[in-house]
Design a protein around this motif. Structure first.
Motif, PDB file in Angstrom:
ATOM      1  N   MET A 118      45.690   5.408  44.929  1.00 25.42           N
ATOM      2  CA  MET A 118      46.240   4.167  44.337  1.00 25.42           C
ATOM      3  C   MET A 118      46.483   4.126  42.806  1.00 25.42           C
ATOM      4  O   MET A 118      47.447   3.566  42.242  1.00 25.42           O
ATOM      5  CB  MET A 118      45.396   3.063  44.824  1.00 25.42           C
ATOM      6  CG  MET A 118      45.259   2.753  46.223  1.00 25.42           C
ATOM      7  SD  MET A 118      46.799   2.685  47.000  1.00 25.42           S
ATOM      8  CE  MET A 118      47.112   0.771  46.227  1.00 25.42           C
TER       9      MET A 118
ATOM     10  N   GLN B 274      49.696   5.717  42.154  1.00 24.61           N
ATOM     11  CA  GLN B 274      50.690   4.906  42.286  1.00 24.61           C
ATOM     12  C   GLN B 274      50.936   3.916  41.246  1.00 24.61           C
ATOM     13  O   GLN B 274      51.911   3.588  40.912  1.00 24.61           O
ATOM     14  CB  GLN B 274      50.485   4.269  43.749  1.00 24.61           C
ATOM     15  CG  GLN B 274      51.680   3.604  44.175  1.00 24.61           C
ATOM     16  CD  GLN B 274      51.562   2.673  45.072  1.00 24.61           C
ATOM     17  OE1 GLN B 274      50.518   1.795  45.306  1.00 24.61           O
ATOM     18  NE2 GLN B 274      52.438   2.235  45.893  1.00 24.61           N
ATOM     19  N   ARG B 275      49.686   3.226  40.829  1.00 23.16           N
ATOM     20  CA  ARG B 275      49.849   2.206  39.869  1.00 23.16           C
ATOM     21  C   ARG B 275      50.564   2.829  38.393  1.00 23.16           C
ATOM     22  O   ARG B 275      51.168   2.227  37.790  1.00 23.16           O
ATOM     23  CB  ARG B 275      48.462   1.632  39.541  1.00 23.16           C
ATOM     24  CG  ARG B 275      48.537   0.266  39.114  1.00 23.16           C
ATOM     25  CD  ARG B 275      47.103  -0.351  39.134  1.00 23.16           C
ATOM     26  NE  ARG B 275      46.441  -0.262  40.430  1.00 23.16           N
ATOM     27  CZ  ARG B 275      45.169  -0.185  40.742  1.00 23.16           C
ATOM     28  NH1 ARG B 275      44.463   0.385  39.868  1.00 23.16           N
ATOM     29  NH2 ARG B 275      44.583  -0.177  41.984  1.00 23.16           N
TER      30      ARG B 275
ATOM     31  N   ILE C  34      54.335   3.277  39.009  1.00 27.96           N
ATOM     32  CA  ILE C  34      55.045   2.146  39.224  1.00 27.96           C
ATOM     33  C   ILE C  34      55.098   1.338  37.764  1.00 27.96           C
ATOM     34  O   ILE C  34      56.305   1.026  37.300  1.00 27.96           O
ATOM     35  CB  ILE C  34      54.395   0.918  40.083  1.00 27.96           C
ATOM     36  CG1 ILE C  34      54.391   1.371  41.549  1.00 27.96           C
ATOM     37  CG2 ILE C  34      55.063  -0.264  39.860  1.00 27.96           C
ATOM     38  CD1 ILE C  34      53.615   0.789  42.473  1.00 27.96           C
ATOM     39  N   GLY C  35      54.043   1.572  36.874  1.00 27.71           N
ATOM     40  CA  GLY C  35      53.837   0.954  35.494  1.00 27.71           C
ATOM     41  C   GLY C  35      55.078   1.853  34.506  1.00 27.71           C
ATOM     42  O   GLY C  35      55.709   1.332  33.901  1.00 27.71           O
TER      43      GLY C  35
ATOM     44  N   ARG D 293      59.427  -0.426  48.351  1.00 26.07           N
ATOM     45  CA  ARG D 293      58.344   0.178  47.983  1.00 26.07           C
ATOM     46  C   ARG D 293      58.889   1.625  47.584  1.00 26.07           C
ATOM     47  O   ARG D 293      58.436   2.396  46.701  1.00 26.07           O
ATOM     48  CB  ARG D 293      57.410   0.161  49.174  1.00 26.07           C
ATOM     49  CG  ARG D 293      56.221   0.965  49.201  1.00 26.07           C
ATOM     50  CD  ARG D 293      55.148   1.054  50.384  1.00 26.07           C
ATOM     51  NE  ARG D 293      55.976   1.348  51.629  1.00 26.07           N
ATOM     52  CZ  ARG D 293      56.242   2.740  51.839  1.00 26.07           C
ATOM     53  NH1 ARG D 293      55.597   3.634  50.981  1.00 26.07           N
ATOM     54  NH2 ARG D 293      56.745   2.837  53.064  1.00 26.07           N
TER      55      ARG D 293
ATOM     56  N   GLU E 161      50.270   2.371  51.363  1.00 32.25           N
ATOM     57  CA  GLU E 161      50.773   0.904  52.246  1.00 32.25           C
ATOM     58  C   GLU E 161      49.914   0.658  53.222  1.00 32.25           C
ATOM     59  O   GLU E 161      49.836  -0.652  53.406  1.00 32.25           O
ATOM     60  CB  GLU E 161      52.462   1.169  52.509  1.00 32.25           C
ATOM     61  CG  GLU E 161      52.916  -0.107  53.030  1.00 32.25           C
ATOM     62  CD  GLU E 161      53.189  -1.232  52.351  1.00 32.25           C
ATOM     63  OE1 GLU E 161      52.678  -1.215  50.957  1.00 32.25           O
ATOM     64  OE2 GLU E 161      53.818  -2.271  52.598  1.00 32.25           O
TER      65      GLU E 161
ATOM     66  N   GLU F 167      46.784  -0.024  53.556  1.00 38.03           N
ATOM     67  CA  GLU F 167      45.708  -0.980  53.381  1.00 38.03           C
ATOM     68  C   GLU F 167      46.356  -2.306  53.133  1.00 38.03           C
ATOM     69  O   GLU F 167      45.702  -3.328  52.954  1.00 38.03           O
ATOM     70  CB  GLU F 167      45.142  -0.412  51.948  1.00 38.03           C
ATOM     71  CG  GLU F 167      44.261   0.792  52.355  1.00 38.03           C
ATOM     72  CD  GLU F 167      43.130   0.686  53.343  1.00 38.03           C
ATOM     73  OE1 GLU F 167      42.402  -0.463  53.155  1.00 38.03           O
ATOM     74  OE2 GLU F 167      43.082   1.201  54.426  1.00 38.03           O
ATOM     75  N   ASN F 168      47.809  -2.335  52.752  1.00 35.58           N
ATOM     76  CA  ASN F 168      48.398  -3.671  52.671  1.00 35.58           C
ATOM     77  C   ASN F 168      48.724  -4.230  53.849  1.00 35.58           C
ATOM     78  O   ASN F 168      49.066  -5.695  53.804  1.00 35.58           O
ATOM     79  CB  ASN F 168      49.728  -3.482  51.659  1.00 35.58           C
ATOM     80  CG  ASN F 168      49.343  -2.771  50.254  1.00 35.58           C
ATOM     81  OD1 ASN F 168      48.332  -3.228  49.478  1.00 35.58           O
ATOM     82  ND2 ASN F 168      50.482  -2.307  49.648  1.00 35.58           N
TER      83      ASN F 168
END
Lengths: 264, 514
Positions: free
Chosen positions: B272, B275-276, B279-280, B309, B365, B367-368
């Motif tokens: 995660m 991924q963060r 994306i950042g 996504r 994804e 977990e979302n």
């Protein structure tokens, strides 16, 4: 007697043989803010996950907003809002996209969605972050966003698991004010928390859970009575007394002598 | 040095315990160790047979290139990870009164242990294969292993010394110097590939050349010249002295937790965080394409959500790179006169990206899904949207691939085109079906992970193969036949999709989030 918004009766749940809930019973009503307090591993999150339909229980009955959720596990969800502890959020969406997505999932009419999203962003001081991805938000902002998402459809019942974790004092104040406003409008709120001073000031009723059971429920006065505590004792002192008493081993019953037990 | 054993035990246990304590005990680990034995022996034998044909100078250049590659890897490693550490080591070990040298010695032993446990058996098999390929006695493996171990030790000392220097002397140009050494190591490999640079690297007093000559002597059982022994010992001693000087310096504040889990383990928290970061990193660029939530049907919204996504979390970059890699590799092998290379790589380029996308979904994804579950939504539309998004990505990549091949004047037959188009559709359906049932566990060697990766590839490829067989059976030649073939592809794709929708709807209606 009004219909309870949540009614848990003799609820049991085990994970791999370990009992998380052992006959938990609880009721909440319209306009109430019920605080769920208990030590780590008491079963608070398990109970909440059962109520919101993320966990199946072993025994007992669960009624939410008048629905037996085992028989009807979908329709009641339209009227509940949920904020998990440390929520997993789709990091790749912007804050406004996320609220829009949750709004669609929660059946907010399409034409009302942009207005509702803007309103929530403004309410929770996130307007400046509307076009930024969740990945860039701080822990406190993520918590506020998750709270906003839980309320986007104006639920009748709001269930929050440790909502104030990681939020700065101003943010905590904001969220608490919103909770009080919602309760005044008739929303029933169930909030699990370790912050006993907050629970003392915010909640109209507190349920003390220990080892998967409800050891005491009521307002502060009633809890004092149940704990045989003095009138100036805080919720923290009452909580410690109640959980300590509940931790004491049960007195051993005299053993029945077996038919073939040895003498001496 | 009393703490070294404690530290190395902790590190080894942390790394191997998850794979050892899994459902099947140490069996997956043993299986993995043995899995590469046949291929190791085969590759060693092939390499040995090749070395056997070379004359002395070429042989030294080739073995020297292998040592250069090891050294280049060491330089790359020292620029990145350098010294391995689990997050818990930072919290508990590096805050204890442990001397830096003790930690370095423990890390060195840990790296050598993990290398031997995970790849040691295959490496030994490769060594025996190499000797067999060269037709020399197997007993020569012992001196050869000693030469390799000495070079391995020197490489680890280089890695640790550069890492400490990088941390302790941030203003010195350690990175630049390492990059220069890396470049020189790469250049030293070129003669083995036939490039003539006018320099005989095997005659230069550089470690890889000296160790190559020592390895040559070990293989053929000859007494080595004094020169390579002196050069090798000098480099070992020099790096040893540097290591002794640097290893006393405190460097814990510059260490990053590079090991996120045990061997074969997937750490969801780290995934995660990755991924963060991605994306950042691309946020400004990727958020230019927005998700309009107030328009479109629910299915349409779910498809767009998953496309956004894939676009924003970096998965699309991976898909493009993977497709480009297979396509380039296929084109290169075709230019070498091997036409099967292009076909094989086209198959892989069409199938693997969807399998990887499915795996990424499990990490990023799944977990979302609490959002639609708690919202009282059936997940049928979500999974159909997911399948659609895979199909869109897959078919767009396939179309691009066919276009590039046509532009590069490759002959793309209708059966190849059928395969390239149908493979991602088959993969998307199978992957989505699996995702409704399989949960990738964060433990080591998750069977779910392997299922998503390989079943998607195998079954999806099978579906595409069946489709291309039908297209091939139509015949070949005239324009009418081509039109009929195109119609067959469309019908096959359409009916596969409809079957996929039905199957995904059935399975996702009983999806269990937890």
């Amino acid at each position: 007697m009004p219909e309870p918004t949540i009614r848990l009766e003799n609820l049991w749940k085990a994970y791999d043989g370990v009992q998380a809930l052992q006959g938990l019973s609880l009721a909440s009503f319209e306009g109430e803010i019920v605080g769920l307090i208990g030590p780590n591993g008491a079963g608070k999150t398990t109970a909440i996950k059962i109520i919101v339909g993320l966990l199946l229980w072993d025994r007992g009955e669960v009624h939410v907003l008048g629905h037996n959720i085992l028989a009807d596990s979908i329709s009641y969800k339209e009227h509940i809002g949920y904020m998990p502890e440390a929520p997993a959020l789709p990091e790749y969406l912007t804050t406004s996209e996320f609220l829009g997505y949750v709004g669609r999932v929660r059946n907010v009419p399409k034409e009302q969605l942009p207005g509702r999203v803007s309103e929530l962003l403004k309410d929770f001081e996130l307007t400046g972050k509307a076009r930024e991805t969740i990945a860039t938000l701080s822990k406190g902002m993520r918590a506020k966003l998750a709270f906003a998402a839980a309320t986007i459809h104006k639920p009748q019942l709001l269930i929050l698991d440790e909502p104030l974790l990681g939020i700065d004092p101003a943010g905590q104040r904001l969220l608490k004010d919103r909770l009080v406003e919602m309760a005044k409008r008739g929303c029933s709120i169930l909030v699990s928390t370790h912050q006993l001073d907050t629970a003392e000031r915010l909640c109209t009723k507190v349920a003390v859970i220990h080892r998967g059971r409800n050891v005491a429920t009521g307002d502060l006065e009633s809890l004092r009575g149940q704990a045989h505590a003095g009138e100036h004792q805080s919720l923290e002192e009452i909580f410690l007394k109640l959980t300590e008493e509940a931790s004491l081993p049960e007195p051993e019953l005299p053993r029945r002598r077996g038919l073939f037990s040895r003498k001496g | 040095m009393s703490n070294v054993l404690t530290l190395v035990t902790y590190k080894v246990k942390m790394f191997f315990a998850p794979s050892y304590r899994g459902k099947y005990g140490p069996l997956p680990l043993i299986a993995l160790m043995l899995l590469f034995v046949p291929s190791g022996a085969g590759m060693g034998y092939a390499f040995g047979s090749f070395l056997y044909t070379l004359e002395a100078g070429q042989l030294w250049a080739t073995i020297g290139a292998a040592f250069s590659a090891m050294l280049a890897f060491a330089f790359i490693f020292s620029l990145g990870v350098g010294i391995t550490a689990q997050p818990s080591e930072l919290d508990f070990l590096m805050t204890s009164p442990i001397r830096p040298r003790e930690y370095l010695a423990a890390d060195m032993l840990f790296q050598l242990t993990t290398m031997m446990v995970t790849g040691g058996v295959a490496m030994i098999a490769a060594l025996f294969g190499l000797l067999a390929g060269m037709g020399v006695p197997m007993v020569r493996a012992i001196p050869l292993m000693l030469v390799m171990a000495a070079f391995g030790l020197m490489s680890v000392l280089v890695i640790q010394s550069i890492t400490i220097a990088r941390i302790r002397y941030p203003k010195a140009r350690v990175r630049q110097l390492t990059l220069l050494l890396l470049l020189l190591s790469v250049v030293a490999m070129l003669p083995a590939f036939g490039a003539s640079l006018g320099v005989e690297f095997s005659d230069l007093p550089i470690p890889q050349a000296a160790f190559a000559r020592l390895a040559d002597s070990a293989i053929f059982g000859t007494v080595p010249d004094a020169m390579p022994i002196v050069v090798a010992c000098a480099y070992l001693a020099a790096i040893g002295v540097i290591w002794v000087r640097l290893s006393n310096k405190y460097f814990f504040y510059g260490i990053k937790p590079t090991l996120s889990g045990g061997f074969g383990q997937v750490d969801m928290g780290v995934k995660m965080a990755q991924q963060r970061r991605l994306i950042g990193l691309f946020g400004g660029l990727t958020s230019k394409i927005s998700l309009r939530t107030e328009v479109g049907s629910d299915l349409n919204l779910m498809t767009r959500l998953n496309l956004v996504r894939i676009w924003r979390d970096g998965s699309i970059v991976f898909v493009i790179l993977l497709t480009g890699l297979f396509l380039g590799s296929g084109a290169w092998s075709s230019s070498e006169g091997d036409s099967s290379g292009l076909a094989l790589n086209t198959v892989q380029a069409a199938a693997w990206p969807i399998a990887i996308l499915a795996l990424n979904w499990c990490y990023y994804e799944r977990e979302n899904l609490w959002i639609p579950v708690v919202g009282g939504r059936s997940l049928v539309l979500y999974f159909r949207g997911l399948m659609n998004s895979f199909i869109v990505i897959g078919t767009v990549m396939s179309a691009l691939m066919i276009a590039i091949l046509l532009l590069a004047r490759y002959d793309v037959s209708m059966t190849s085109a059928a395969f390239t188009i149908l493979a991602p559709i088959g993969d998307s359906i199978i992957a989505t079906l699996l995702l409704t049932r399989v949960k990738v566990r964060p433990g080591a060697f998750s069977p779910g992970l392997l299922a998503v990766l390989f079943v998607t590839f195998i079954v999806g490829t099978g579906v595409a193969f069946a489709g291309s067989l039908i297209v091939g059976a139509v015949g070949s030649g005239s324009l009418i036949v081509v039109a009929v073939q195109a119609a067959v592809i469309a019908i096959f794709a359409g009916s596969s999709y409809l079957v996929g929708v039905k199957a995904v709807s059935n399975l996702s209606s009983t999806f269990r989030f937890q």
